[in-house]
Design a protein around this motif. Structure first.
Motif, PDB file in Angstrom:
ATOM      1  N   ASP B  28      45.399  12.543  33.059  1.00 54.09           N
ATOM      2  CA  ASP B  28      45.912  13.900  33.243  1.00 54.09           C
ATOM      3  C   ASP B  28      45.283  14.937  32.321  1.00 54.09           C
ATOM      4  OD1 ASP B  28      47.617  13.235  35.365  1.00 54.09           O
ATOM      5  OD2 ASP B  28      49.315  12.790  34.056  1.00 54.09           O
ATOM      6  N   PRO B  29      43.959  15.097  32.366  1.00 53.42           N
ATOM      7  CA  PRO B  29      43.303  16.054  31.463  1.00 53.42           C
ATOM      8  C   PRO B  29      43.668  17.499  31.755  1.00 53.42           C
ATOM      9  CG  PRO B  29      41.748  15.279  33.116  1.00 53.42           C
ATOM     10  CD  PRO B  29      42.998  14.448  33.279  1.00 53.42           C
ATOM     11  N   ARG B  30      43.667  18.304  30.720  1.00 57.76           N
ATOM     12  CA  ARG B  30      43.825  19.741  30.923  1.00 57.76           C
ATOM     13  C   ARG B  30      42.459  20.336  31.251  1.00 57.76           C
ATOM     14  NH1 ARG B  30      45.152  20.710  24.587  1.00 57.76           N
ATOM     15  NH2 ARG B  30      43.035  20.593  23.792  1.00 57.76           N
ATOM     16  N   ARG B  31      42.467  21.623  31.501  1.00 57.62           N
ATOM     17  CA  ARG B  31      41.272  22.269  32.041  1.00 57.62           C
ATOM     18  C   ARG B  31      40.189  22.509  30.989  1.00 57.62           C
ATOM     19  NH1 ARG B  31      41.644  28.177  34.872  1.00 57.62           N
ATOM     20  NH2 ARG B  31      39.826  28.033  36.244  1.00 57.62           N
ATOM     21  N   ASP B  32      40.595  22.758  29.761  1.00 54.09           N
ATOM     22  CA  ASP B  32      39.617  22.963  28.691  1.00 54.09           C
ATOM     23  C   ASP B  32      39.404  21.614  28.014  1.00 54.09           C
ATOM     24  OD1 ASP B  32      42.410  23.745  28.158  1.00 54.09           O
ATOM     25  OD2 ASP B  32      41.804  23.832  26.061  1.00 54.09           O
ATOM     26  N   ILE B  33      38.232  21.055  28.192  1.00 52.14           N
ATOM     27  CA  ILE B  33      38.051  19.633  27.906  1.00 52.14           C
ATOM     28  C   ILE B  33      37.288  19.339  26.616  1.00 52.14           C
ATOM     29  CG2 ILE B  33      38.153  19.045  30.361  1.00 52.14           C
ATOM     30  CD1 ILE B  33      35.077  18.696  30.203  1.00 52.14           C
ATOM     31  N   GLU B  34      37.013  20.353  25.795  1.00 54.28           N
ATOM     32  CA  GLU B  34      36.230  20.142  24.573  1.00 54.28           C
ATOM     33  C   GLU B  34      36.798  19.008  23.729  1.00 54.28           C
ATOM     34  OE1 GLU B  34      37.459  22.999  25.523  1.00 54.28           O
ATOM     35  OE2 GLU B  34      35.707  24.167  26.093  1.00 54.28           O
ATOM     36  N   LYS B  35      38.119  18.968  23.622  1.00 54.00           N
ATOM     37  CA  LYS B  35      38.732  17.957  22.752  1.00 54.00           C
ATOM     38  C   LYS B  35      38.402  16.544  23.225  1.00 54.00           C
ATOM     39  CE  LYS B  35      41.113  16.436  19.375  1.00 54.00           C
ATOM     40  NZ  LYS B  35      40.550  16.590  18.024  1.00 54.00           N
ATOM     41  N   TYR B  36      38.403  16.333  24.525  1.00 56.61           N
ATOM     42  CA  TYR B  36      38.085  14.996  25.050  1.00 56.61           C
ATOM     43  C   TYR B  36      36.628  14.640  24.764  1.00 56.61           C
ATOM     44  CZ  TYR B  36      42.185  16.430  27.795  1.00 56.61           C
ATOM     45  OH  TYR B  36      43.412  16.909  28.185  1.00 56.61           O
ATOM     46  N   ILE B  37      35.768  15.638  24.867  1.00 59.15           N
ATOM     47  CA  ILE B  37      34.348  15.394  24.610  1.00 59.15           C
ATOM     48  C   ILE B  37      34.139  15.006  23.154  1.00 59.15           C
ATOM     49  CG2 ILE B  37      32.078  16.469  24.581  1.00 59.15           C
ATOM     50  CD1 ILE B  37      32.954  18.180  26.923  1.00 59.15           C
ATOM     51  N   GLU B  38      34.828  15.701  22.270  1.00 60.27           N
ATOM     52  CA  GLU B  38      34.724  15.367  20.851  1.00 60.27           C
ATOM     53  C   GLU B  38      35.231  13.948  20.596  1.00 60.27           C
ATOM     54  OE1 GLU B  38      36.736  18.066  18.242  1.00 60.27           O
ATOM     55  OE2 GLU B  38      36.390  16.799  16.495  1.00 60.27           O
ATOM     56  N   LEU B  39      36.361  13.619  21.209  1.00 58.35           N
ATOM     57  CA  LEU B  39      36.913  12.271  21.019  1.00 58.35           C
ATOM     58  C   LEU B  39      35.951  11.216  21.552  1.00 58.35           C
ATOM     59  CD1 LEU B  39      40.646  12.952  21.935  1.00 58.35           C
ATOM     60  CD2 LEU B  39      39.781  12.244  19.699  1.00 58.35           C
ATOM     61  N   ALA B  40      35.322  11.492  22.679  1.00 60.04           N
ATOM     62  CA  ALA B  40      34.361  10.538  23.238  1.00 60.04           C
ATOM     63  C   ALA B  40      33.195  10.348  22.276  1.00 60.04           C
ATOM     64  CB  ALA B  40      33.866  11.017  24.599  1.00 60.04           C
ATOM     65  N   TYR B  41      32.723  11.450  21.695  1.00 65.32           N
ATOM     66  CA  TYR B  41      31.610  11.348  20.760  1.00 65.32           C
ATOM     67  C   TYR B  41      32.000  10.483  19.563  1.00 65.32           C
ATOM     68  CZ  TYR B  41      27.411  12.633  18.212  1.00 65.32           C
ATOM     69  OH  TYR B  41      26.205  12.575  17.560  1.00 65.32           O
ATOM     70  N   GLU B  42      33.182  10.763  19.010  1.00 64.48           N
ATOM     71  CA  GLU B  42      33.630  10.009  17.837  1.00 64.48           C
ATOM     72  C   GLU B  42      33.829   8.533  18.171  1.00 64.48           C
ATOM     73  OE1 GLU B  42      33.451  11.398  15.118  1.00 64.48           O
ATOM     74  OE2 GLU B  42      33.547  13.526  15.595  1.00 64.48           O
ATOM     75  N   ALA B  43      34.160   8.267  19.429  1.00 60.47           N
ATOM     76  CA  ALA B  43      34.394   6.883  19.853  1.00 60.47           C
ATOM     77  C   ALA B  43      33.119   6.227  20.380  1.00 60.47           C
ATOM     78  CB  ALA B  43      35.476   6.855  20.935  1.00 60.47           C
ATOM     79  N   ASP B  44      31.985   6.876  20.237  1.00 62.92           N
ATOM     80  CA  ASP B  44      30.710   6.362  20.781  1.00 62.92           C
ATOM     81  C   ASP B  44      30.840   6.029  22.263  1.00 62.92           C
ATOM     82  OD1 ASP B  44      30.182   6.412  18.104  1.00 62.92           O
ATOM     83  OD2 ASP B  44      29.616   4.314  17.930  1.00 62.92           O
ATOM     84  N   ALA B  45      31.529   6.837  23.003  1.00 64.10           N
ATOM     85  CA  ALA B  45      31.859   6.474  24.381  1.00 64.10           C
ATOM     86  C   ALA B  45      31.429   7.531  25.382  1.00 64.10           C
ATOM     87  CB  ALA B  45      33.365   6.253  24.497  1.00 64.10           C
ATOM     88  N   THR B  46      31.300   7.118  26.632  1.00 65.76           N
ATOM     89  CA  THR B  46      31.114   8.061  27.739  1.00 65.76           C
ATOM     90  C   THR B  46      32.282   7.904  28.705  1.00 65.76           C
ATOM     91  OG1 THR B  46      29.740   6.424  28.848  1.00 65.76           O
ATOM     92  CG2 THR B  46      28.599   8.126  27.588  1.00 65.76           C
ATOM     93  N   PHE B  47      32.490   8.924  29.510  1.00 67.03           N
ATOM     94  CA  PHE B  47      33.649   8.940  30.403  1.00 67.03           C
ATOM     95  C   PHE B  47      33.417   8.053  31.623  1.00 67.03           C
ATOM     96  CE2 PHE B  47      33.861  13.047  28.195  1.00 67.03           C
ATOM     97  CZ  PHE B  47      35.092  12.894  27.600  1.00 67.03           C
TER      98      PHE B  47
END
Lengths: 456, 456, 456, 456
Positions: B28-47
């Motif tokens: 259930d992501p919100r529309r402004d997704i910067e936070k998820y991108i940052e979390l993915a980077y910190e987790a060495d992950a891609t969506f």
């Protein structure tokens, strides 16, 4: 009067925000304009004018981005057919609250170059600041080679007139606000100091000591500047109006596996970490351009037509790296390595190291008569001011086209001013098969700091 | 396993980022997704996946924004014709690194509502978390009135089955991750506490104490929820795929003079400062919706077709205010008052004040038998749980259509839970000509804190 | 050369960081020195010198804090018995990498006042900057009344000599770096603009147009400046060496209940919110000093011996508020209202409102011949330059001692330059029982903006 | 109820902030308490209690720092003579607004260990959370070897009783809030996941599957944990009350020259950059402990009696590095290299490089039968779960005392879980004269990722 100098790191580009009584203007804005908007808010102001000193060739101008924020009018110098904004008219002047702005036609760097003169009517009738664009810098004057060899005499002559007959007469007391600081490609000798006046420049600027016009022209003609391949794109953008930033594609996070696929396809990979970090571990085939070097060095390597992928130190650097490339019009960044280099090697993807040199190790090797090819990649002017005896000179911007001058099997020690261009050179050479290329940390800065000998 | 709950203030919307072994998903992501991108980077992950629990009606979903960041697949529940992404199939399950994700069809709030069950295979085979969307909240269960009166029995019956026969059987030990926290329009009684388990809810959730199905249905049917006008737009967006954020128009800085022109044209003006600040000085005709109330209260007042202009406390709040409105799909913000209210009054533009009430002053007035019309604008459910004797109740969302019930010349004291909806009500009434409307600071919170009497 | 101007908001204090080749110096550092440390790190430098232009009387100097960071030597001007650091010797000069620093004895503001002259040896032998302390400002010159009426002729005479015979002769081209900007208590007419040169000042600074020494002295003698009670403390601190910041007591969070207890005890309570917010709701008995006004206005009201409690807009402002007070040596802040004013009224503690005036409402009241006492609290100099007809003048710093001149039962409209001192005046009057005191939002700025009449 | 988990990176220490109705408590606070103060402000609360689960041995507790912020009472478990705060009494319970807190004596890790049980009275009478300190972790249970071999049977027996007879009976639905997460020295097998319940642990926690008491005891006795030298200091501090942070000495900026002097004197130098960066260029004799590893690994190397000097990546890391060391009580940081390693080599000070290995290169070398000494420095438990065939095991914490087991002239490949301890090991070995020590980037994580063989 509210006055702010906005410095774009790396580019060494200076733009200026001025406001008075609710009205604001920006001189030579960069493409990412958030800072100007914040300053306008703090100043209770809206944008009235954008003033361009000339069609810049070393970055994408943000005039249209600002114009989008309201009804700001954009002004250019005369003689070039800009496809947006207005052309300054003879005698035209402007008001920003209590500020008066006039302009001087100051060709030389380019034909349409102008300088803007600022008066603070609250304080008096005399000019107090001049925005000189690329005509006059602190410690240097603008380059006059932009139109090629056929035109450089005419341009140098024009610059002389602009400087001696238009700018200097404004008076010693006038504060000089140039478009660039130290490190810019637009002037070789720009001072690290960022504060000056017409008086200081009149007395101390080496170029302004040559009051004989013919000698001045000769000096300018004899200068050597590099014509970076991206200049043409910047000129095109700045003449026609660049694309809006919001239309850029979004760089995507890439797993090591995806990233490797792009490496294999030959996508330009830029690693923005420091030379020592790059030396410690990097992906073979990547270029090392330090983060704050992106706006300066990318144009030697990258192409506008091919995609780019990025490696950054940490997430905070990602946005900065993208911004830096966007300032040069590189909007084609398709992705970045998620998690950075740590993610790469933790997933067992292969890294390379470079056994870096230091100035003192290089000195030892020279003293021990070790076989070593010293490659100095600084500009012609830097090289002529002093270099290591026996070094070979190829400017970093020309390196790609002079690879045949370099012995492939020798140990190659790359050198520049402080080691950052040297690391780019080493990464470029390694990519081209020079397996023993390695950069010298600190380069000439460390060499000089060690008091080692230099020849001219 | 990396797990992060991302809370969208104001909306009280909860989204979840999970990652394992370089793979990430968002629920259930919100529309402004910067936070998820940052979390993915910190987790060495891609969506890899985006999981939607249902077609949300109270905010714009960010699934497509994330899908743009790579190749993430979007999943929806069955039975609704989403125009993007994939529909979950019976028995389908997913892997995110060492995590296993299954899904349960849990209709009731809507027909296509699903819950996702998470297993941490590194630790064991049993489920450990459930993402319940709007089926089960902490302290409440989903509303079942979304399809109107004709359908509410069916929906309540479905919800009962989903809760008692699908979710609760997962086991007391399972951690509950709902789509909303306290303050959301999607549940009236959601707890301020944000941590719970199925066991805690089984024991303490008032709705789950009603194990008799018919009684449960009756309870749900008797609930009163407001159907905000923006729900329809959110449903349309979330069904068809909302417009990308980057295509929004850019809000422009406006001088007091320009701003006033828009006020005169009747442009919706939202002042996001606190009620006390608004009471101190504001522009006549502006609505007072506090910054963190924008995602919750804007939908009662604003329109998707008409432009909006903003007043914020300071520059830092500007970006937040715009983001909050964008989360509801209000992309039509054309500008903001540069320099804020200080700029407005310093340029001699007219302001209004409201002599605010406090709970203790209101108490005094009542005791002194002063003429005062007490208007409680809380929801039906809040009202029924206890209110001030003699108060009149109109829900804030319906206020505009019930103005004729309010005496125009009387002093009107508006009340809500903590004073923020009350201030919006007062601003709305004043705009409509009720010149003696004033809000009660702290409202029922202060009233209760004072130990003053309440009737049911 | 690296050069940074560090501005302390509110104080309008300017300090300067300079560095070259790994060596750094600070001119007139403030007490909280983190910024200088960061600049030193970025410049790869360590601190070598701290230069004081004079024993400042309007803030606590941070020289000893910096000296603690290494082995920096502190230098003072001659003629005052500083109890730390070194006294400059005739002809003494200093090197910071490639920079040369000399000093001029420039008494007038105080006897030990000096100016530092900076040479950039990389560029040339001529002076390029002068740090003028409180001798020369942009648009004004230093006040000469610090030693009282008996000495002001001598001081004014000295200042004349310092300016005309020492500073101006440095040359029009030299950049002027004063210790204060607009808004400082150290000069009444300092320009809002922060960039100037000796040439600009020679031509435009009103004081420097009076080249006749006797006329210059008369002008200075006729000036009216307020001698704030905190000056004595600052002088004591800066002479003896102020206490280190780390030894301050820690301000504690206070619940509304605890806070009220302190209010009842008469603890100084400072509410740092904006005038309009304060007008909307505040605690009776609190003083309204806006956040950025703390370093400027606190000294009129607060005492060094009595505890202080704070109300801030939000948590971010707390650290700033404390820092601002610490810069004036107010280390006795014992606590703050946790959760701010919202927490206060939500717990049903009583608030007061002020029905604020605007310039246009004040105008109306005057035109309607309403009974209103207009109290202008600006400085003598501001007052003399133009005020509203019929207004009464008491400087904010003297208000406490002239309460008997104000009619207690009348409506009192307090006025200043932009409304912030007016709000402090209104809060002070209300605390003293003037129940009808109210400030004029925007004050003279709005009045002038409205084009309303002014008399001299 | 407001609930926040505050994670101290590196330490993997978890503290908890809870608040309700203006009252707040912290469980096991760290020494730098700014975050708790901010949370209290946002929650409109003041501190009422500090609850300690036990005398922690792996970090300095911040109880006294918080008590200084108001009148918070500190509580400890029974049976240890704490020299500050209060001892919990049988049956004692606490109220934080609507929250009820009781405690259970849960010895095993230490004798005075307690768990706190939280009830949310707004929602119901049943317990909903338990703060288990070092008794129960997610995926593991507390170590029982703190009192040495003589006591471990007794401690393990106590822990069994605490877990099975006190904590588990609280019910499957109860949320588990331990004092540590993955990576802590206080538990070898703590899960990376940070969310759990008693039910999940009852089913999935490997230790809790051993319901036979004697087998449980045997398992605990057979565990191998390292007793870090700093534990004694932490215990002393936490028993007696640690010194206040504000009394620390201030670390000073040091030029390369000063820094070198300290290196020559043998001052402990910690370089906090990443292993690859350290490998690229570092100062001979420095230890490589990555920034977020400081709170975990420093205690193996550093001493409380000797000064420490720091190298950080950039200025932002400086404050973090100091904070990390302070959390372990290392207050004796006398300085840092201003400008970092770039400043060092640019001034021609000598650097060393390490030709780093990767897992794939190591694999090749093994396959090629190259002479290489593989040194695995992970913990005994990690080692036993699987390692590279032929590797030699010495725990990083014991390395200093087992240098004679390592062949000085061989190439030494150091290995750990992800490469960070390996880099510390390599730096330590190089300092001790093992010139061919080099770490394996990514270490076992990369090795496993490559699918290479492991033996047990």
């Amino acid at each position: 009067m509210i006055f702010e100098k906005i410095k774009s790191e790396g580019l060494s580009h200076l733009s200026y925000f001025i406001a008075s009584e609710g009205e604001a203007a920006v001189i030579d804005p960069r493409r990412d304009i958030e800072k100007y908007i914040e300053l306008a808010y703090e100043a209770d102001a809206t944008f009235k004018y954008v003033f361009e000193t000339h069609r810049n060739e070393d970055y994408v101008i943000g005039s249209i981005e600002i114009a989008q924020e309201g009804n700001a009018e954009i002004y250019h110098g005369p003689g070039l057919d800009f496809q947006y904004g207005n052309t300054l008219e003879e005698g035209q002047e402007f008001r920003i609250g209590n500020l008066r702005i006039t302009w001087l036609h100051t060709p030389g760097h380019t034909d349409e170059s102008v300088s803007y003169v600022l008066y603070d009517l609250e304080a008096g009738e005399e000019p107090i600041m001049v925005f000189t664009g690329d005509a006059l810098f602190i410690g240097d004057v603008g380059r006059t080679d932009m139109y090629g060899r056929d035109e450089d005499r005419r341009m140098a002559s024009n610059l002389y007139d602009s400087l001696f007959n238009k700018i200097l007469p404004l008076g010693d007391h006038v504060i000089v606000c140039p478009a660039h600081g130290s490190g810019s490609v637009c002037g070789g000798e720009i001072s690290e100091r960022e504060q000056s006046t017409i008086g200081i420049e009149r007395i101390q600027n080496p170029a302004l000591q040559i009051t004989d016009k013919e000698k001045f022209i000769q000096r300018k003609i004899n200068e050597n500047h590099f014509m970076a391949p991206y200049f043409a794109k910047m000129e095109e953008y700045n003449l026609e109006g660049p694309p809006l930033l919001k239309n850029r594609p979004v760089p995507k996070p890439m797993s090591p596996k995806e990233f490797q696929k792009h490496m294999e396809k030959g996508t330009f990979c830029v690693d923005t970490r420091d030379p020592a970090d790059f030396g410690g571990a990097h992906i073979a085939g990547s270029y090392n351009i330090i983060l704050d070097g992106l706006p300066l060095f990318s144009g030697w390597i990258l192409s506008y037509d091919k995609p780019i992928i990025l490696i950054v130190k940490d997430y905070e650097d990602l946005e900065k790296g993208i911004r830096h490339l966007n300032r040069l019009g590189y909007d084609n960044i398709i992705g970045y390595l998620t998690g950075g280099i740590v993610s790469w090697y933790s997933h067992n993807f292969p890294t390379h190291s470079i056994p870096l040199l230091t100035a003192r190790k290089l000195k030892q090797k020279i003293e021990n008569n070790e076989e070593i090819f010293i490659l100095d990649v600084r500009s012609e002017d830097e090289w002529q001011k002093g270099h290591i005896e026996g070094a070979y000179h190829i400017y970093i911007g020309k390196l790609k086209n002079h690879l045949d001058e370099i012995p492939k099997e020798r140990i190659i020690a790359t050198l520049c001013g402080n080691g950052t261009r040297a690391s780019l050179a080493a990464s470029l050479l390694r990519k081209e098969g020079f397996k023993n290329a390695m950069s010298v940390l600190g380069s000439m800065k460390a060499w000089k700091s060690g008091g080692y000998p230099i020849v001219k």
